[in-house]
Structures are given as C-alpha cells and as structure tokens.
Design an enzyme around this catalytic site. Structure first.
Site, PDB file in Angstrom:
ATOM      1  N   HIS A  55       2.867   0.975   7.796  1.00  0.00           N
ATOM      2  CA  HIS A  55       3.663  -0.260   7.669  1.00  0.00           C
ATOM      3  C   HIS A  55       3.966  -0.831   9.061  1.00  0.00           C
ATOM      4  O   HIS A  55       3.828  -2.040   9.286  1.00  0.00           O
ATOM      5  CB  HIS A  55       5.014   0.036   7.007  1.00  0.00           C
ATOM      6  CG  HIS A  55       4.955   0.437   5.570  1.00  0.00           C
ATOM      7  ND1 HIS A  55       5.600   1.538   5.076  1.00  0.00           N
ATOM      8  CD2 HIS A  55       4.332  -0.131   4.502  1.00  0.00           C
ATOM      9  CE1 HIS A  55       5.394   1.636   3.766  1.00  0.00           C
ATOM     10  NE2 HIS A  55       4.620   0.637   3.392  1.00  0.00           N
TER      11      HIS A  55
ATOM     12  N   LYS B  83      14.362  -0.738 -10.603  1.00  0.00           N
ATOM     13  CA  LYS B  83      13.419   0.259 -10.075  1.00  0.00           C
ATOM     14  C   LYS B  83      14.123   1.324  -9.243  1.00  0.00           C
ATOM     15  O   LYS B  83      13.478   2.219  -8.697  1.00  0.00           O
ATOM     16  CB  LYS B  83      12.362  -0.435  -9.213  1.00  0.00           C
ATOM     17  CG  LYS B  83      11.393  -1.287 -10.007  1.00  0.00           C
ATOM     18  CD  LYS B  83      10.289  -1.780  -9.092  1.00  0.00           C
ATOM     19  CE  LYS B  83       9.329  -2.706  -9.812  1.00  0.00           C
ATOM     20  NZ  LYS B  83       8.472  -3.432  -8.871  1.00  0.00           N
TER      21      LYS B  83
ATOM     22  N   ARG C  12      -5.796  -1.618   2.656  1.00  0.00           N
ATOM     23  CA  ARG C  12      -6.282  -0.293   3.033  1.00  0.00           C
ATOM     24  C   ARG C  12      -7.727  -0.080   2.593  1.00  0.00           C
ATOM     25  O   ARG C  12      -8.582   0.268   3.367  1.00  0.00           O
ATOM     26  CB  ARG C  12      -5.385   0.787   2.430  1.00  0.00           C
ATOM     27  CG  ARG C  12      -4.106   0.945   3.204  1.00  0.00           C
ATOM     28  CD  ARG C  12      -3.070   1.694   2.431  1.00  0.00           C
ATOM     29  NE  ARG C  12      -2.558   0.888   1.339  1.00  0.00           N
ATOM     30  CZ  ARG C  12      -1.424   1.137   0.708  1.00  0.00           C
ATOM     31  NH1 ARG C  12      -0.709   2.186   1.024  1.00  0.00           N
ATOM     32  NH2 ARG C  12      -1.007   0.340  -0.247  1.00  0.00           N
TER      33      ARG C  12
ATOM     34  N   SER D 195       3.334   5.403   1.151  1.00  0.00           N
ATOM     35  CA  SER D 195       4.630   6.084   1.043  1.00  0.00           C
ATOM     36  C   SER D 195       4.604   7.140  -0.058  1.00  0.00           C
ATOM     37  O   SER D 195       5.139   8.238   0.107  1.00  0.00           O
ATOM     38  CB  SER D 195       5.735   5.076   0.740  1.00  0.00           C
ATOM     39  OG  SER D 195       5.848   4.149   1.775  1.00  0.00           O
TER      40      SER D 195
HETATM   41  P1  ADP Z   1       3.179   1.860  -0.175  1.00  0.00           P
HETATM   42  O1  ADP Z   1       1.828   1.626  -0.786  1.00  0.00           O
HETATM   43  O2  ADP Z   1       3.094   2.600   1.122  1.00  0.00           O
HETATM   44  O3  ADP Z   1       4.217   2.376  -1.122  1.00  0.00           O
HETATM   45  P2  ADP Z   1       4.625  -0.692   0.016  1.00  0.00           P
HETATM   46  O4  ADP Z   1       4.791  -1.176  -1.356  1.00  0.00           O
HETATM   47  O5  ADP Z   1       5.883  -0.351   0.737  1.00  0.00           O
HETATM   48  O6  ADP Z   1       3.606   0.452   0.228  1.00  0.00           O
HETATM   49  O7  ADP Z   1       3.719  -1.685   0.842  1.00  0.00           O
HETATM   50  C1  ADP Z   1       4.085  -2.760   1.586  1.00  0.00           C
HETATM   51  C2  ADP Z   1       2.871  -3.371   2.242  1.00  0.00           C
HETATM   52  O8  ADP Z   1       2.381  -2.513   3.237  1.00  0.00           O
HETATM   53  C3  ADP Z   1       1.681  -3.668   1.337  1.00  0.00           C
HETATM   54  O9  ADP Z   1       1.120  -4.884   1.763  1.00  0.00           O
HETATM   55  C4  ADP Z   1       0.711  -2.554   1.613  1.00  0.00           C
HETATM   56  O10 ADP Z   1      -0.613  -2.951   1.408  1.00  0.00           O
HETATM   57  C5  ADP Z   1       0.982  -2.336   3.078  1.00  0.00           C
HETATM   58  N1  ADP Z   1       0.674  -1.003   3.513  1.00  0.00           N
HETATM   59  C6  ADP Z   1       1.226   0.145   3.105  1.00  0.00           C
HETATM   60  N2  ADP Z   1       0.664   1.191   3.731  1.00  0.00           N
HETATM   61  C7  ADP Z   1      -0.274   0.675   4.562  1.00  0.00           C
HETATM   62  C8  ADP Z   1      -1.232   1.226   5.466  1.00  0.00           C
HETATM   63  N3  ADP Z   1      -1.333   2.527   5.621  1.00  0.00           N
HETATM   64  N4  ADP Z   1      -2.036   0.370   6.131  1.00  0.00           N
HETATM   65  C9  ADP Z   1      -1.952  -0.942   5.937  1.00  0.00           C
HETATM   66  N5  ADP Z   1      -1.090  -1.529   5.106  1.00  0.00           N
HETATM   67  C10 ADP Z   1      -0.268  -0.736   4.417  1.00  0.00           C
END
Ligand code: ADP
Length: 167
Positions: free
Chosen positions: A17, A41, A92, A129
């Site tokens: 992130h 949630k 990703r 996460s």
């Molecule tokens: P997670 O999949 O980690 O639970 P979130 O819902 O918090 O993620 O994701 C928020 C944003 O961060 C999304 O746009 C997701 O694609 C991006 N994101 C999460 N992990 C990564 C990563 N390792 N590399 C690039 N973008 C990421």
C-alpha cells in the site's frame, strides 16, 4: 490542483500500500488515503477504523501531500464531496484487473472521475493484507511486508485473539 484518492480497507496497511501511495503522491498535487469504515463490515476486520486510520497516518507521515480520512458509503460520493478527480488503484496481477475494470467503469458512469492504475512493484506483487494476517496468525515472518509499528500491533492483536481476550 490535481487531487487523487487511494481507497482501501488497509487492515492493516502493508508495504505494498505504502509503495502505491508514495508513487501516487509523486503524480498528484494532493492524495487522500480513504479508509472504508463501513460498520457492517466491522466484525470482519482485525483492526478498528480508528486503529487503521492511526496506522495509516503514521505510515504516511513522511509524505507532505498525503492525508488520511475515513469514508462510509460510496467512494464516488466521497470524490464529489472532496473535489477529487482521480481514483488510484494498485494492480497486482491480472486477477485484480477484471474486477477493477468493472469498478472503474461503474464509478465513471456515476460521477466525473478517472481511475488510474499503478502496477505493483514486483517485490510486493503477492502482498495483500488478508495474506499477511493469515501468515502472521500461524507464526510466519511478515517483518519485510509491513512497517515495524504495524508488525508490533499485528503481533499483539493476534496474541490477544489467540488468548481469547481479543475483539
Ligand atoms: P488488500 O488487498 O491488501 O486487503 P485493500 O482493500 O486495503 O487491500 O487495498 C487497497 C488498494 O491497495 C487496492 O487498490 C489494492 O489493489 C491496492 N493494493 C493492495 N496491496 C497491494 C500491493 N501489494 N501492490 C499494489 N497495490 C496493492
């Protein structure tokens, strides 16, 4: 003034992130990290909205043009209310793409907003996460995947849960 939002649940924030937020902060004048605080949630989360916001604020403290906010409801409403013209998403793998494309098209049909995809840095392409939580639950080393202060909170929250005293 070009303003973008990086939305997510950030439960908890990972180095993946932070990489995306940092790169977005180089592309836009102002970046708002918007944390979904939907109460429905809440029970699915390891950390409360307040805890997630606090960790993100700490993680982003080195980026002068990044702020952190909670949001409930539609992301497009948040964008309208805050004068935000771009949604930044990290991509990703191809598996992220189908859903993200659909979301991007839906969002731009609702309000005047562009979605900008930033490809993940290769070292974080497997990072999510949910996976960090799963690996840490079973004692795996996630120290290279999250900031040290997140690791500390993660370890103690999982220990509380294992002891049956956690939320
Ligand atoms: P997670 O999949 O980690 O639970 P979130 O819902 O918090 O993620 O994701 C928020 C944003 O961060 C999304 O746009 C997701 O694609 C991006 N994101 C999460 N992990 C990564 C990563 N390792 N590399 C690039 N973008 C990421």
């Amino acid at each position: 003034m070009r303003k973008a939002v990086c939305p997510g649940s950030f439960d908890p924030v990972t180095n993946g992130h932070i990489d995306i937020i940092s790169r977005a902060s180089n592309l836009f004048d102002e970046v708002v990290v918007a944390i979904g605080v939907n109460k429905a949630k809440a029970s699915a989360r390891l950390f409360t909205a307040e805890e997630r916001i606090e960790m993100l604020e700490k993680a982003c403290s080195d980026f002068p043009n990044v702020t952190v906010a909670g949001f409930d409801g539609l992301l497009t409403t948040f964008c309208e209310e805050n004068g935000i013209g771009a949604i930044v998403k990290g991509l990703r793998a191809v598996s992220d793409f189908d859903y993200e494309l659909q979301m991007a098209q839906m969002n731009s049909s609702l309000v005047d907003v562009e979605t900008v995809f930033i490809p993940t840095s290769p070292e974080y392409s497997f990072l999510a996460s949910s996976l960090v939580k799963e690996v840490a639950t079973f004692g795996g080393d996630v120290s290279r995947l999250v900031p040290p202060f997140v690791l500390e909170r993660l370890t103690s929250r999982l220990a509380e849960r294992a002891a049956g005293g956690g939320r």
